[in-house]
Design a protein around this motif. Sequence first.
Motif, PDB file in Angstrom:
ATOM      1  N   GLU A 326       0.832  -1.213   0.000  1.00  0.00           N
ATOM      2  CA  GLU A 326       0.000   0.000   0.000  1.00  0.00           C
ATOM      3  C   GLU A 326       0.862   1.258   0.000  1.00  0.00           C
ATOM      4  OE1 GLU A 326      -3.264   0.426  -0.315  1.00  0.00           O
ATOM      5  OE2 GLU A 326      -3.693  -1.717  -0.409  1.00  0.00           O
ATOM      6  N   ILE A 327       1.906   1.255   0.823  1.00  0.00           N
ATOM      7  CA  ILE A 327       2.773   2.438   0.942  1.00  0.00           C
ATOM      8  C   ILE A 327       3.524   2.682  -0.374  1.00  0.00           C
ATOM      9  CG2 ILE A 327       4.860   3.329   2.097  1.00  0.00           C
ATOM     10  CD1 ILE A 327       3.705   2.058   4.710  1.00  0.00           C
ATOM     11  N   MET A 328       3.970   1.620  -1.011  1.00  0.00           N
ATOM     12  CA  MET A 328       4.647   1.785  -2.307  1.00  0.00           C
ATOM     13  C   MET A 328       3.684   2.405  -3.327  1.00  0.00           C
ATOM     14  SD  MET A 328       7.676   0.855  -1.652  1.00  0.00           S
ATOM     15  CE  MET A 328       8.559   0.632  -3.174  1.00  0.00           C
ATOM     16  N   GLY A 329       2.429   1.957  -3.313  1.00  0.00           N
ATOM     17  CA  GLY A 329       1.428   2.526  -4.221  1.00  0.00           C
ATOM     18  C   GLY A 329       1.156   3.985  -3.926  1.00  0.00           C
ATOM     19  N   LEU A 330       1.056   4.321  -2.631  1.00  0.00           N
ATOM     20  CA  LEU A 330       0.777   5.713  -2.231  1.00  0.00           C
ATOM     21  C   LEU A 330       1.910   6.651  -2.639  1.00  0.00           C
ATOM     22  CD1 LEU A 330      -0.604   5.002   1.368  1.00  0.00           C
ATOM     23  CD2 LEU A 330      -1.916   6.043  -0.484  1.00  0.00           C
ATOM     24  N   THR A 331       3.152   6.181  -2.499  1.00  0.00           N
ATOM     25  CA  THR A 331       4.303   7.059  -2.783  1.00  0.00           C
ATOM     26  C   THR A 331       4.654   7.083  -4.272  1.00  0.00           C
ATOM     27  OG1 THR A 331       5.791   5.238  -2.189  1.00  0.00           O
ATOM     28  CG2 THR A 331       5.326   6.863  -0.478  1.00  0.00           C
ATOM     29  N   GLU A 332       4.383   6.004  -4.975  1.00  0.00           N
ATOM     30  CA  GLU A 332       4.777   5.939  -6.389  1.00  0.00           C
ATOM     31  C   GLU A 332       3.723   6.500  -7.338  1.00  0.00           C
ATOM     32  OE1 GLU A 332       5.877   1.882  -7.084  1.00  0.00           O
ATOM     33  OE2 GLU A 332       7.664   2.005  -5.799  1.00  0.00           O
TER      34      GLU A 332
END
Length: 610
Positions: A326-332
């Motif tokens: 989820e965090i990778m999706g939010l930041t990318e």
Amino acid sequence: MIRLNPRQKEAAEFLYGTACVIAIPGSGKTLTMTHRIGNLVKKHGITPESIIGLTFTRNAAQAMREKLHPILEDLATRVDLATIHSFCHSMLRQEGRTFEILHGNEQLRFVRQVMKKQRIRNIPVGLIIREISLAKNNLVTVEEFSDLYVGDETMLRIANVYRAYEMEKKKKLLLDFTDLLLESYTLLKEKKEVKQKYQDSYNHILVDEYQDTNPLQSEILKLLINNGRKSSFWVCADDCQSIYSFTGASVGNILNFGKVFQNCHQFILDTNYRSTPEILNCCQRLIDQNKKKIDKVLRTGNPAGAQAIVIESTNEEDEALQLVNEIMGLTESQGYHFKDIAVLYRANSLSRPVEDGFKQHQIPYHIENGASFYQRYEVKVLLDYLRFINKPDSDEGDEALKKIVNIPNRYIGKTFITGLEEFSGKRNIHLYQGLKGMPIGVPYLRKFVKEFIGLIDPLIRDVNQLEPAEIIHILRDGLDYDRFISDDDVPAPDDSKIENINQLQLVAAKYQDISALLNYTETFKEEISNNKDGVSLMTVHKSKGLEFPVVFLVGMIEGVMPNKQGEIEEERRICFVGMSRAMNMLYLTYPQNYMGRSIKRSRFLDEISE
């Protein structure tokens, strides 16, 4: 300057008498409080020195100073803004009291000496300190403490320590942190001229986070109130954020405020400037389940956002992996930075799988106001034992031995270590060989060293046959380690040292040899795990007063959130505080299995979705 909304303005313009401002999360209470101070000085000509603003943390006092400066400029420094402990400390000094403060490890050592004199054993020192502090915060004297627990052998032994502890402190002119409050209360209550002096000095008292006051703090505040016609007592609070019962704080302080101060004016700041309507709706549905509360509707003019997202996972490791994704999706792809994101948990031990997941996937993070999992004392000691067992006859083994040889306490001090280094140096051998060969004249030291060698030698011999998790299990048993770390542990609602070493044992079970485990834990000293621009990790209690664009509230399972030892309405308020830190996005996550056992998801998730 920021303009206040009508309700904030009404509360800020209150002049004389008693006022209670109920402020929902994100409703601008600090802004309202500082504007009220500005109004008193600029609009009504009240001298800054006659105003005091009290709060419960240094950070909150600092935030108040920063917000007051643009309003009053140089005059802001003349307003007394302090924590209640620092105010009491200052007052006792000004009134000529001579004392030293006893706290932290010094207090633990002091209580242990008292216990030794009283021949009291088998009760954790940390538990005794907590019970004494709780008694004082509830204005329970030594005599009353004994009467309360007639028939309870353990608590009566604690009462004996309480009595002796007070006598020993008095002889040595020592005060602990709770004594700063208790001595101030006694001074104000018994010395009318002192009480009058402070009442005359402070015509206007403002108190932030009043829901966090305990009975002792509440009584001090009552004694400071100047009941004159041109004076005021103005408090700001939120019953829904009362989460400190473990310090003696009671939600009843704010719920019954109107009964205690009968001519009180109540203001409700119910407009939230922080969160989306969807996040506030979750908070509202949750807190509506509580019976003991002031009824209010959480409102916001903020635009609509995403619904709260509930994520189910197989276990803690899978939960951490879902966070990573989820965090990778939010930041990318959604424009968020790592520092916009917080991971909150009910207990410190829950950070371990999250830290492991972040490390493996190179997500920068930092632990807010705390130590990274592998840097926590109780974890580090066991890792040092493993480091020594793995390479006893090496420079690394020598360093590790010096760290562990007196843990738990074997009365081995610096003089002994210096003698061991000299003995070993002359023979050109490593310290462990020196320890086994050095003559030890003192009988009790000889006994302790023999026991140490008796435990360690078989582990060194069998190191290639034993897995790291097995060695940790043997150490925990042979050292009576669980009892040792619990003994110093002042019980807290969000930290369990036993849970931390259980988590270490879980990690160790993934490795076949000590070197591989140690190599892995060493990587957590790198920059990625202490990056202030990374994701913030912290307990819900530590997050109070903070806000983040994205919040993950992890470990939403029965026994954790709500905690099995907690009172259910307070546990619900803790969950409420965690959720209400979120500005744009809120994730609620839970594993189906925890610590290797099947577990139920938190009832709070069902309440939120009703």
